[in-house]
Design a protein around this motif. Sequence first.
Motif, PDB file in Angstrom:
ATOM      1  N   SER A 167       0.831  -1.216   0.000  1.00  0.00           N
ATOM      2  CA  SER A 167       0.000   0.000   0.000  1.00  0.00           C
ATOM      3  C   SER A 167       0.859   1.257   0.000  1.00  0.00           C
ATOM      4  N   ALA A 168       1.879   1.262   0.848  1.00  0.00           N
ATOM      5  CA  ALA A 168       2.756   2.426   0.949  1.00  0.00           C
ATOM      6  C   ALA A 168       3.560   2.625  -0.327  1.00  0.00           C
ATOM      7  N   ALA A 169       4.038   1.535  -0.926  1.00  0.00           N
ATOM      8  CA  ALA A 169       4.859   1.639  -2.130  1.00  0.00           C
ATOM      9  C   ALA A 169       4.066   2.169  -3.314  1.00  0.00           C
ATOM     10  N   VAL A 170       2.844   1.706  -3.488  1.00  0.00           N
ATOM     11  CA  VAL A 170       2.008   2.181  -4.598  1.00  0.00           C
ATOM     12  C   VAL A 170       1.799   3.685  -4.504  1.00  0.00           C
ATOM     13  N   MET A 171       1.436   4.171  -3.342  1.00  0.00           N
ATOM     14  CA  MET A 171       1.208   5.601  -3.159  1.00  0.00           C
ATOM     15  C   MET A 171       2.484   6.395  -3.384  1.00  0.00           C
ATOM     16  N   ALA A 172       3.589   5.934  -2.843  1.00  0.00           N
ATOM     17  CA  ALA A 172       4.850   6.663  -2.953  1.00  0.00           C
ATOM     18  C   ALA A 172       5.355   6.701  -4.393  1.00  0.00           C
ATOM     19  N   VAL A 173       5.231   5.596  -5.124  1.00  0.00           N
ATOM     20  CA  VAL A 173       5.687   5.553  -6.511  1.00  0.00           C
ATOM     21  C   VAL A 173       4.891   6.518  -7.380  1.00  0.00           C
ATOM     22  N   ILE A 174       3.588   6.505  -7.251  1.00  0.00           N
ATOM     23  CA  ILE A 174       2.744   7.368  -8.079  1.00  0.00           C
ATOM     24  C   ILE A 174       3.046   8.844  -7.833  1.00  0.00           C
ATOM     25  N   LEU A 175       3.254   9.219  -6.585  1.00  0.00           N
ATOM     26  CA  LEU A 175       3.486  10.623  -6.253  1.00  0.00           C
ATOM     27  C   LEU A 175       4.862  11.119  -6.688  1.00  0.00           C
ATOM     28  N   THR A 176       5.843  10.242  -6.755  1.00  0.00           N
ATOM     29  CA  THR A 176       7.212  10.693  -7.014  1.00  0.00           C
ATOM     30  C   THR A 176       7.743  10.303  -8.392  1.00  0.00           C
ATOM     31  N   HIS A 177       6.947   9.619  -9.204  1.00  0.00           N
ATOM     32  CA  HIS A 177       7.452   9.138 -10.488  1.00  0.00           C
ATOM     33  C   HIS A 177       7.932  10.242 -11.435  1.00  0.00           C
ATOM     34  N   PHE A 179       9.656  12.819 -10.937  1.00  0.00           N
ATOM     35  CA  PHE A 179      11.047  13.139 -10.627  1.00  0.00           C
ATOM     36  C   PHE A 179      11.993  12.058 -11.150  1.00  0.00           C
ATOM     37  N   ASP A 180      11.525  10.815 -11.177  1.00  0.00           N
ATOM     38  CA  ASP A 180      12.339   9.729 -11.696  1.00  0.00           C
ATOM     39  C   ASP A 180      12.537   9.886 -13.201  1.00  0.00           C
ATOM     40  N   VAL A 181      11.504  10.328 -13.898  1.00  0.00           N
ATOM     41  CA  VAL A 181      11.601  10.545 -15.338  1.00  0.00           C
ATOM     42  C   VAL A 181      12.647  11.622 -15.629  1.00  0.00           C
ATOM     43  N   VAL A 182      12.602  12.725 -14.896  1.00  0.00           N
ATOM     44  CA  VAL A 182      13.558  13.815 -15.093  1.00  0.00           C
ATOM     45  C   VAL A 182      14.979  13.340 -14.802  1.00  0.00           C
ATOM     46  N   LYS A 183      15.161  12.623 -13.696  1.00  0.00           N
ATOM     47  CA  LYS A 183      16.489  12.145 -13.311  1.00  0.00           C
ATOM     48  C   LYS A 183      17.091  11.237 -14.367  1.00  0.00           C
ATOM     49  N   THR A 184      16.284  10.303 -14.896  1.00  0.00           N
ATOM     50  CA  THR A 184      16.779   9.360 -15.885  1.00  0.00           C
ATOM     51  C   THR A 184      17.165  10.068 -17.178  1.00  0.00           C
ATOM     52  N   ARG A 185      16.343  11.010 -17.608  1.00  0.00           N
ATOM     53  CA  ARG A 185      16.651  11.758 -18.832  1.00  0.00           C
ATOM     54  C   ARG A 185      17.944  12.558 -18.670  1.00  0.00           C
ATOM     55  N   MET A 186      18.144  13.152 -17.506  1.00  0.00           N
ATOM     56  CA  MET A 186      19.346  13.958 -17.278  1.00  0.00           C
ATOM     57  C   MET A 186      20.611  13.110 -17.330  1.00  0.00           C
ATOM     58  N   PRO A 210       2.988  17.009 -21.053  1.00  0.00           N
ATOM     59  CA  PRO A 210       2.851  16.443 -19.703  1.00  0.00           C
ATOM     60  C   PRO A 210       2.875  14.915 -19.639  1.00  0.00           C
ATOM     61  N   ARG A 211       2.463  14.247 -20.737  1.00  0.00           N
ATOM     62  CA  ARG A 211       2.388  12.782 -20.703  1.00  0.00           C
ATOM     63  C   ARG A 211       3.754  12.138 -20.522  1.00  0.00           C
ATOM     64  N   VAL A 212       4.816  12.882 -20.815  1.00  0.00           N
ATOM     65  CA  VAL A 212       6.155  12.323 -20.654  1.00  0.00           C
ATOM     66  C   VAL A 212       6.432  11.974 -19.191  1.00  0.00           C
ATOM     67  N   MET A 213       5.730  12.633 -18.278  1.00  0.00           N
ATOM     68  CA  MET A 213       5.949  12.409 -16.855  1.00  0.00           C
ATOM     69  C   MET A 213       5.442  11.048 -16.372  1.00  0.00           C
ATOM     70  N   THR A 214       4.662  10.352 -17.197  1.00  0.00           N
ATOM     71  CA  THR A 214       4.144   9.028 -16.805  1.00  0.00           C
ATOM     72  C   THR A 214       4.894   7.887 -17.481  1.00  0.00           C
ATOM     73  N   GLN A 215       5.895   8.211 -18.297  1.00  0.00           N
ATOM     74  CA  GLN A 215       6.638   7.153 -18.985  1.00  0.00           C
ATOM     75  C   GLN A 215       7.358   6.248 -17.975  1.00  0.00           C
ATOM     76  N   GLY A 216       7.177   4.953 -18.153  1.00  0.00           N
ATOM     77  CA  GLY A 216       7.867   3.985 -17.295  1.00  0.00           C
ATOM     78  C   GLY A 216       7.222   3.770 -15.939  1.00  0.00           C
ATOM     79  N   ILE A 219       6.537   0.038 -15.204  1.00  0.00           N
ATOM     80  CA  ILE A 219       7.781  -0.691 -14.955  1.00  0.00           C
ATOM     81  C   ILE A 219       8.314  -0.369 -13.563  1.00  0.00           C
ATOM     82  N   ARG A 220       8.241   0.889 -13.172  1.00  0.00           N
ATOM     83  CA  ARG A 220       8.742   1.274 -11.849  1.00  0.00           C
ATOM     84  C   ARG A 220       7.906   0.638 -10.746  1.00  0.00           C
ATOM     85  N   LEU A 221       6.598   0.558 -10.947  1.00  0.00           N
ATOM     86  CA  LEU A 221       5.744  -0.130  -9.979  1.00  0.00           C
ATOM     87  C   LEU A 221       6.110  -1.615  -9.894  1.00  0.00           C
TER      88      LEU A 221
END
Length: 253
Positions: A167-177, A179-186, A210-216, A219-221
């Motif tokens: 439960s905690a992981a699902v909520m945390a992944v959705i809220l912070t994903h 930032f993961d997209v930006v980090k990986t691209r950089m 904006p849809r780029v923010m949901t890429q992956g 997979i991250r989940l």
Amino acid sequence: EGLRAFWLGAGATLTMTAPSTALYMICYELSRDALTETVPHPSAHACAPSVAAFGSRIVSTVATFPLEVVRTRQMKGSTNGMLSEIRSILRSHSGWRGLYTGVGSSLARDAPFSAVYWGMLESTRSLILRSNLGFPFTRPASSVQSDHTVGLSRQIGPAGTFTASVSAAVMAVILTHPFDVVKTRMQTSNTLLGTSSFQALKHMLQKEGPRVMTQGLSIRLAYLLPATTITVTTYEYVKGLLNEHDRLRQDPA
């Protein structure tokens, strides 16, 4: 590339994961206990897991981030070994800053992730402990509590830990994903190498929307749900065994 492509960056991952996780969990336990003991107020007890996790993640991320950069570049297809990749980054125009490319986005992703994850995990665990659920969600508490709770006659069971962690992981992944997209691209784009997290975010939104923010996200989940659950379940189990060993050593009778 064959099956080897699935294990690109495995060396850097293994080198990074053990010390990073150990440092993170030690900092978390110590800072959480210090917060609850220093500020004996119910609100402090409720916030302590999130605050402790936030700070602990900053420490562990900064300490091991160069290996994260190497791992990401190897996953992209770099054939350099770990040390060779570090030397290659240091010789680039970015210099030592290249070893911390994307650290801002990583901290913006990982620190809030840890705060949300541990805050929700501890809250869900407490809710399960206060429920009427029996084994395998809860079990009778030993004389040495392995759970950070007070005044309860039961402690969390394996199914309780699993439910709380998922439960905690699902909520945390959705809220912070995002930032993961930006980090990986950089870390993988030569265009964004050495730019700030804000500049990278602005560039991505302008070019891809904006849809780029949901890429992956899926997979991250799929990666983080079992990873966090296995880590926390194993950690709690081993901690319980060590607590019980200490109890028996102190009171053999």
